[in-house]
Design a protein around this motif. Structure first.
Motif, PDB file in Angstrom:
ATOM      1  N   PRO A 118       0.838  -1.203   0.000  1.00  0.00           N
ATOM      2  CA  PRO A 118       0.000   0.000   0.000  1.00  0.00           C
ATOM      3  C   PRO A 118       0.869   1.247   0.000  1.00  0.00           C
ATOM      4  O   PRO A 118       1.821   1.357   0.769  1.00  0.00           O
ATOM      5  CB  PRO A 118      -0.787  -0.133   1.317  1.00  0.00           C
ATOM      6  CG  PRO A 118      -0.769  -1.588   1.622  1.00  0.00           C
ATOM      7  CD  PRO A 118       0.538  -2.112   1.111  1.00  0.00           C
ATOM      8  N   ARG A 119       0.572   2.165  -0.897  1.00  0.00           N
ATOM      9  CA  ARG A 119       1.408   3.355  -1.049  1.00  0.00           C
ATOM     10  C   ARG A 119       0.617   4.611  -0.727  1.00  0.00           C
ATOM     11  O   ARG A 119      -0.507   4.774  -1.181  1.00  0.00           O
ATOM     12  CB  ARG A 119       1.940   3.438  -2.490  1.00  0.00           C
ATOM     13  CG  ARG A 119       2.712   4.696  -2.805  1.00  0.00           C
ATOM     14  CD  ARG A 119       3.288   4.645  -4.196  1.00  0.00           C
ATOM     15  NE  ARG A 119       4.309   3.630  -4.298  1.00  0.00           N
ATOM     16  CZ  ARG A 119       5.582   3.830  -3.938  1.00  0.00           C
ATOM     17  NH1 ARG A 119       5.948   5.010  -3.443  1.00  0.00           N
ATOM     18  NH2 ARG A 119       6.466   2.866  -4.050  1.00  0.00           N
ATOM     19  N   GLN A 120       1.243   5.465   0.042  1.00  0.00           N
ATOM     20  CA  GLN A 120       0.669   6.769   0.327  1.00  0.00           C
ATOM     21  C   GLN A 120       1.533   7.829  -0.330  1.00  0.00           C
ATOM     22  O   GLN A 120       2.759   7.707  -0.392  1.00  0.00           O
ATOM     23  CB  GLN A 120       0.600   7.019   1.838  1.00  0.00           C
ATOM     24  CG  GLN A 120      -0.384   6.116   2.564  1.00  0.00           C
ATOM     25  CD  GLN A 120      -0.457   6.439   4.041  1.00  0.00           C
ATOM     26  OE1 GLN A 120       0.437   7.068   4.593  1.00  0.00           O
ATOM     27  NE2 GLN A 120      -1.525   6.012   4.682  1.00  0.00           N
ATOM     28  N   SER A 121       0.876   8.877  -0.821  1.00  0.00           N
ATOM     29  CA  SER A 121       1.630   9.970  -1.428  1.00  0.00           C
ATOM     30  C   SER A 121       2.515  10.635  -0.382  1.00  0.00           C
ATOM     31  O   SER A 121       2.123  10.733   0.786  1.00  0.00           O
ATOM     32  CB  SER A 121       0.672  11.013  -2.016  1.00  0.00           C
ATOM     33  OG  SER A 121      -0.110  10.439  -3.039  1.00  0.00           O
ATOM     34  N   PRO A 122       3.722  11.055  -0.752  1.00  0.00           N
ATOM     35  CA  PRO A 122       4.573  11.758   0.206  1.00  0.00           C
ATOM     36  C   PRO A 122       3.854  12.962   0.806  1.00  0.00           C
ATOM     37  O   PRO A 122       3.066  13.627   0.127  1.00  0.00           O
ATOM     38  CB  PRO A 122       5.761  12.199  -0.667  1.00  0.00           C
ATOM     39  CG  PRO A 122       5.784  11.242  -1.809  1.00  0.00           C
ATOM     40  CD  PRO A 122       4.348  10.899  -2.075  1.00  0.00           C
ATOM     41  N   LYS A 123       4.135  13.241   2.073  1.00  0.00           N
ATOM     42  CA  LYS A 123       3.437  14.327   2.762  1.00  0.00           C
ATOM     43  C   LYS A 123       3.675  15.670   2.090  1.00  0.00           C
ATOM     44  O   LYS A 123       2.800  16.536   2.091  1.00  0.00           O
ATOM     45  CB  LYS A 123       3.871  14.377   4.222  1.00  0.00           C
ATOM     46  CG  LYS A 123       3.418  13.163   5.029  1.00  0.00           C
ATOM     47  CD  LYS A 123       3.841  13.273   6.484  1.00  0.00           C
ATOM     48  CE  LYS A 123       3.369  12.068   7.284  1.00  0.00           C
ATOM     49  NZ  LYS A 123       3.779  12.141   8.707  1.00  0.00           N
ATOM     50  N   TRP A 124       4.872  15.845   1.491  1.00  0.00           N
ATOM     51  CA  TRP A 124       5.165  17.148   0.883  1.00  0.00           C
ATOM     52  C   TRP A 124       4.350  17.389  -0.380  1.00  0.00           C
ATOM     53  O   TRP A 124       4.247  18.525  -0.844  1.00  0.00           O
ATOM     54  CB  TRP A 124       6.660  17.300   0.598  1.00  0.00           C
ATOM     55  CG  TRP A 124       7.277  16.224  -0.228  1.00  0.00           C
ATOM     56  CD1 TRP A 124       7.863  15.081   0.198  1.00  0.00           C
ATOM     57  CD2 TRP A 124       7.375  16.190  -1.660  1.00  0.00           C
ATOM     58  NE1 TRP A 124       8.322  14.342  -0.857  1.00  0.00           N
ATOM     59  CE2 TRP A 124       8.049  15.000  -2.003  1.00  0.00           C
ATOM     60  CE3 TRP A 124       6.972  17.072  -2.677  1.00  0.00           C
ATOM     61  CZ2 TRP A 124       8.315  14.654  -3.325  1.00  0.00           C
ATOM     62  CZ3 TRP A 124       7.239  16.730  -3.996  1.00  0.00           C
ATOM     63  CH2 TRP A 124       7.904  15.531  -4.312  1.00  0.00           C
ATOM     64  N   PHE A 125       3.727  16.331  -0.936  1.00  0.00           N
ATOM     65  CA  PHE A 125       2.844  16.524  -2.086  1.00  0.00           C
ATOM     66  C   PHE A 125       1.694  17.471  -1.734  1.00  0.00           C
ATOM     67  O   PHE A 125       1.231  18.238  -2.582  1.00  0.00           O
ATOM     68  CB  PHE A 125       2.275  15.186  -2.540  1.00  0.00           C
ATOM     69  CG  PHE A 125       3.120  14.489  -3.585  1.00  0.00           C
ATOM     70  CD1 PHE A 125       4.460  14.812  -3.748  1.00  0.00           C
ATOM     71  CD2 PHE A 125       2.589  13.505  -4.397  1.00  0.00           C
ATOM     72  CE1 PHE A 125       5.238  14.174  -4.696  1.00  0.00           C
ATOM     73  CE2 PHE A 125       3.354  12.862  -5.355  1.00  0.00           C
ATOM     74  CZ  PHE A 125       4.682  13.200  -5.499  1.00  0.00           C
ATOM     75  N   ALA A 126       1.229  17.400  -0.472  1.00  0.00           N
ATOM     76  CA  ALA A 126       0.088  18.215  -0.061  1.00  0.00           C
ATOM     77  C   ALA A 126       0.422  19.697  -0.020  1.00  0.00           C
ATOM     78  O   ALA A 126      -0.478  20.543  -0.021  1.00  0.00           O
ATOM     79  CB  ALA A 126      -0.401  17.759   1.314  1.00  0.00           C
ATOM     80  N   ARG A 127       1.714  20.030  -0.004  1.00  0.00           N
ATOM     81  CA  ARG A 127       2.119  21.437   0.076  1.00  0.00           C
ATOM     82  C   ARG A 127       2.430  22.044  -1.285  1.00  0.00           C
ATOM     83  O   ARG A 127       2.817  23.214  -1.374  1.00  0.00           O
ATOM     84  CB  ARG A 127       3.341  21.576   0.993  1.00  0.00           C
ATOM     85  CG  ARG A 127       3.095  21.085   2.414  1.00  0.00           C
ATOM     86  CD  ARG A 127       4.187  21.577   3.355  1.00  0.00           C
ATOM     87  NE  ARG A 127       5.469  20.967   3.030  1.00  0.00           N
ATOM     88  CZ  ARG A 127       5.921  19.831   3.549  1.00  0.00           C
ATOM     89  NH1 ARG A 127       5.169  19.161   4.404  1.00  0.00           N
ATOM     90  NH2 ARG A 127       7.104  19.340   3.227  1.00  0.00           N
TER      91      ARG A 127
END
Length: 214
Positions: free
Chosen positions: A97-106
């Motif tokens: 399961p992959r989550q987008s990197p947190k910095w993508f949200a910024r």
């Protein structure tokens, strides 16, 4: 050299991470401007690497079996083995399961300068280095070589250019289309990374070994 540059350029342009980040940039406020800043920084990196190589070689192809030529092939061989090792290791770990990197949200709120910096940071530097090691065979006295190097830079940037133009001239359609593309990339990111790493790695290993023994 030309075939190697085509393969390397294709591997660069289809990389999933920078394409996903670029789509997020385009979808935010002033997305087209930020995308342009990203592309200009991306292009600058590719051009500077090629220019640096040409500067070192003097615009003449390295003599076959010379120490510099062997060193360039050794670099490509090492990069190829590294990519194969990484790809095989990731393949054996299986899909997780992959989550987008947190910095993508910024990415929606970054400045133009930050977007340009992202274009530098997200370069697949290992593959770009392989392109530089291939360019040591460039003969700058030939027009065909200039065209090959320009074609390589444009090919390595082609996915970004297409998305930038799409968002510029068809913004409404692009918002939907690029959103679907992002979802597809994120759903197939692991497979893409494994395929790219193994495919390009094996290509570099094979080409380098042939150059070393021939």
């Amino acid at each position: 050299m030309v075939l190697d540059l085509v393969v390397i350029g294709l591997a660069i342009t289809v990389g999933p991470l920078h394409n996903t980040a670029f789509i997020l940039l385009l979808s935010g406020p002033k997305g087209v401007r930020k995308g342009l800043a990203f592309i200009l920084a991306w292009l600058a990196c590719l051009v500077l690497v090629i220019a640096g190589v040409v500067l070192v070689t003097g615009g003449e192809p390295l003599v076959h079996k010379s120490a510099p030529s062997t060193a360039a092939l050794a670099v490509k061989l090492s990069l190829g083995f590294g990519m194969v090792f990484y790809g095989e290791r990731k393949r054996r770990r299986g899909r997780r399961p992959r989550q987008s990197p947190k910095w993508f949200a910024r990415l929606d709120n970054i400045s133009l300068w930050s977007a340009a910096g992202l274009g530098i940071l997200l370069q697949p530097w290992g593959i770009v280095a392989a392109g530089g090691a291939t360019a040591v065979q460039a003969n700058m006295s030939s027009l065909a070589t200039y065209l090959a190097l320009i074609g390589y830079v444009l090919l390595a940037t082609s996915s970004l250019l297409v998305m930038e133009l799409y968002a510029t001239f068809r913004p409404t359609a692009a918002a939907t289309g690029l959103g679907h593309l992002r979802s597809w990339i994120e759903g197939h990111q692991d497979q893409a990374i494994v395929s790219l790493s193994l495919g390009l790695g094996l290509w570099l290993v094979g080409q380098s070994l042939y150059g070393l023994v021939s």
